[in-house]
Design an enzyme around this catalytic site. Structure first.
Site, PDB file in Angstrom:
ATOM      1  CG  HIS A 219     -11.153 -30.959 -29.895  1.00  0.00           C
ATOM      2  ND1 HIS A 219     -11.163 -32.573 -29.399  1.00  0.00           N
ATOM      3  CD2 HIS A 219     -10.118 -30.840 -28.635  1.00  0.00           C
ATOM      4  CE1 HIS A 219     -10.519 -32.909 -28.332  1.00  0.00           C
ATOM      5  NE2 HIS A 219     -10.044 -31.936 -27.807  1.00  0.00           N
TER       6      HIS A 219
ATOM      7  CG  ASN B   3     -10.787 -36.147 -25.616  1.00  0.00           C
ATOM      8  OD1 ASN B   3      -9.739 -36.813 -25.960  1.00  0.00           O
ATOM      9  ND2 ASN B   3     -10.906 -34.854 -25.528  1.00  0.00           N
TER      10      ASN B   3
HETATM   11  N1  LIG Z   1      -3.729 -30.687 -23.402  1.00  0.00           N
HETATM   12  C1  LIG Z   1      -4.203 -31.523 -24.555  1.00  0.00           C
HETATM   13  O1  LIG Z   1      -3.955 -32.565 -25.043  1.00  0.00           O
HETATM   14  C2  LIG Z   1      -5.496 -30.864 -25.179  1.00  0.00           C
HETATM   15  C3  LIG Z   1      -5.958 -31.183 -26.335  1.00  0.00           C
HETATM   16  C4  LIG Z   1      -6.928 -30.777 -26.852  1.00  0.00           C
HETATM   17  C5  LIG Z   1      -7.688 -29.896 -26.416  1.00  0.00           C
HETATM   18  N2  LIG Z   1      -7.373 -29.141 -25.164  1.00  0.00           N
HETATM   19  C6  LIG Z   1      -8.343 -28.275 -24.432  1.00  0.00           C
HETATM   20  O2  LIG Z   1      -7.449 -26.989 -24.671  1.00  0.00           O
HETATM   21  C7  LIG Z   1      -7.725 -26.190 -23.556  1.00  0.00           C
HETATM   22  C8  LIG Z   1      -6.389 -25.679 -23.085  1.00  0.00           C
HETATM   23  O3  LIG Z   1      -5.586 -26.910 -22.547  1.00  0.00           O
HETATM   24  P1  LIG Z   1      -3.933 -26.750 -22.055  1.00  0.00           P
HETATM   25  O4  LIG Z   1      -3.698 -28.096 -22.106  1.00  0.00           O
HETATM   26  O5  LIG Z   1      -3.447 -25.909 -23.237  1.00  0.00           O
HETATM   27  O6  LIG Z   1      -4.217 -26.111 -20.669  1.00  0.00           O
HETATM   28  P2  LIG Z   1      -2.923 -25.500 -19.875  1.00  0.00           P
HETATM   29  O7  LIG Z   1      -3.180 -25.558 -18.730  1.00  0.00           O
HETATM   30  O8  LIG Z   1      -1.715 -25.817 -20.605  1.00  0.00           O
HETATM   31  O9  LIG Z   1      -3.371 -23.809 -20.549  1.00  0.00           O
HETATM   32  C9  LIG Z   1      -4.487 -23.209 -19.966  1.00  0.00           C
HETATM   33  C10 LIG Z   1      -4.321 -21.621 -20.070  1.00  0.00           C
HETATM   34  O10 LIG Z   1      -5.334 -20.887 -19.946  1.00  0.00           O
HETATM   35  C11 LIG Z   1      -5.035 -19.865 -19.219  1.00  0.00           C
HETATM   36  N3  LIG Z   1      -6.371 -19.174 -18.445  1.00  0.00           N
HETATM   37  C12 LIG Z   1      -6.965 -19.720 -17.412  1.00  0.00           C
HETATM   38  N4  LIG Z   1      -8.069 -19.012 -17.340  1.00  0.00           N
HETATM   39  C13 LIG Z   1      -7.999 -17.915 -18.088  1.00  0.00           C
HETATM   40  C14 LIG Z   1      -8.944 -16.514 -18.342  1.00  0.00           C
HETATM   41  N5  LIG Z   1      -9.825 -16.352 -17.578  1.00  0.00           N
HETATM   42  N6  LIG Z   1      -8.424 -15.822 -19.363  1.00  0.00           N
HETATM   43  C15 LIG Z   1      -7.437 -16.045 -20.092  1.00  0.00           C
HETATM   44  N7  LIG Z   1      -6.712 -17.230 -19.869  1.00  0.00           N
HETATM   45  C16 LIG Z   1      -6.755 -17.980 -19.097  1.00  0.00           C
HETATM   46  C17 LIG Z   1      -4.048 -20.437 -18.118  1.00  0.00           C
HETATM   47  O11 LIG Z   1      -3.386 -19.303 -17.646  1.00  0.00           O
HETATM   48  C18 LIG Z   1      -3.154 -21.419 -18.884  1.00  0.00           C
HETATM   49  O12 LIG Z   1      -2.172 -20.588 -19.567  1.00  0.00           O
HETATM   50  C19 LIG Z   1      -8.810 -26.968 -22.514  1.00  0.00           C
HETATM   51  O13 LIG Z   1     -10.163 -26.709 -23.111  1.00  0.00           O
HETATM   52  C20 LIG Z   1      -8.274 -28.416 -23.148  1.00  0.00           C
HETATM   53  O14 LIG Z   1      -9.436 -29.322 -22.760  1.00  0.00           O
HETATM   54  C21 LIG Z   1      -6.423 -29.669 -24.531  1.00  0.00           C
END
Ligand SMILES: NC(=O)c1ccc[n+]([C@@H]2O[C@H](COP(=O)([O-])OP(=O)(O)OC[C@H]3O[C@@H](n4cnc5c(N)ncnc54)[C@H](O)[C@@H]3O)[C@@H](O)[C@H]2O)c1
Length: 285
Positions: free
Chosen positions: A138, A188
């Site tokens: 993470h 979180n």
């Molecule tokens: N945003 C944060 O601060 C944060 C911090 C740590 C972890 N995360 C985790 O990281 C992950 C991504 O978050 P994010 O903020 O980058 O989201 P985001 O919405 O910016 O990006 C998600 C991406 O996943 C892609 N996607 C969706 N379904 C897919 C599939 N079947 N195959 C391939 N790609 C697919 C989407 O097109 C999108 O580009 C989540 O699990 C989130 O919980 C987020």
């Protein structure tokens, strides 16, 4: 370790690609959205350029790092990677489907990690052929800036998988901290209920979003207020995390704030959509 796969080229995927390419790894990115695929390389290029402007990265090294990143439309491109990180949308059904597909594509020795913020690592491991090779890795947002990587062991995660994940985190210049699988993990579980409480204050009209944030920066020494942080994380991701905490602990104190749900329904997702509790210029949209 030479080749790394990243599924999901959103804000986290792009950040993870940045640090991996900078560490000399070949990076194969997969995203199901053509828009996200098109935006990935410019995003990595721009974030690496910031290091060049600050004088901490040579321009040739920046070009070489960007050249190490390739983008593909489906996970069949992951056949030769040594380690894959799933960083797709925080939706359990999407993650399960990706893991099932990955399992049939990657080599038996490939470690499979998820960057999920809240989904159970032991639960996701059930969708991987050998749960011993599955782990939570993470990262924090923005990935190039934040030092921590939470390493989450599922019930069956092997020691070898855990140690290789910590080694990779260190290779990327990060500080790994290991925790057992539990809802919200460490950060979180503490952070997102605080954000939810800040949203309830806005909903009750107790104070403006700006004043709530100023209260925490001026009064508690936080570098960024909870609502600006929520916009940075993404309100959809914050809502997904609260829903997991609420469901898995079964306690009403984790009930997502109705205003958080309303903003997400309205498409106000924070910085990535241009508007959340605050407005952002198109540069951040
Ligand atoms: N945003 C944060 O601060 C944060 C911090 C740590 C972890 N995360 C985790 O990281 C992950 C991504 O978050 P994010 O903020 O980058 O989201 P985001 O919405 O910016 O990006 C998600 C991406 O996943 C892609 N996607 C969706 N379904 C897919 C599939 N079947 N195959 C391939 N790609 C697919 C989407 O097109 C999108 O580009 C989540 O699990 C989130 O919980 C987020």
């Amino acid at each position: 370790m030479e080749r790394i796969g990243i599924v999901g080229a959103g804000q986290m995927g792009a950040g993870i690609a940045h640090v991996c390419a900078l560490a000399g790894l070949q990076v194969i990115m997969v995203d199901s959205s053509s828009k996200a695929r098109a935006a990935l390389l410019p995003a990595v290029q721009t974030s690496l350029l910031k290091l060049v402007r600050r004088g901490v990265l040579d321009p040739d090294a920046q070009v070489a790092a960007v050249e190490r990143v390739t983008v593909a439309a489906d996970v069949t491109a992951m056949a030769d990677v040594d380690f894959v990180i799933e960083a797709a949308t925080e939706d359990v059904a999407i993650k399960r489907a990706i893991l099932q597909e990955l399992t049939s594509v990657v080599r038996p020795s490939c470690i499979i990690a998820s960057n999920t913020s809240s989904v159970s690592i032991s639960g996701l491991a059930a969708y991987v052929d050998k749960p011993g090779r599955f782990i939570g890795m993470h990262f924090f947002n923005p990935v190039p800036v934040m030092d921590l990587v939470e390493v989450i062991r599922g019930l069956d995660t092997s020691d070898a998988c855990h140690d290789a994940t910590c080694d990779l985190a260190r290779m990327l210049g990060k500080f790994p901290l290991t925790t057992k699988n539990s809802p919200g993990f460490m950060v979180n579980r503490l952070l997102v209920p605080m954000i939810n409480e800040a949203v309830l204050l806005v909903q009750e009209g107790a104070a403006s979003a700006g004043d709530i944030d100023a209260a925490l920066t001026l009064g508690a020494g936080h570098p960024m207020g909870p609502l600006k942080l929520a916009d940075l994380i993404g309100l959809d991701t914050c809502l997904a995390i609260m829903q997991v905490l609420h469901r898995d602990f079964g306690e009403s104190k984790y009930r997502p704030a109705p205003l958080l749900r309303e903003y997400v329904d309205a498409g106000r997702l924070g910085r990535k959509s241009g508007r959340g509790f605050f407005e952002y210029s198109r540069e951040f949209a």
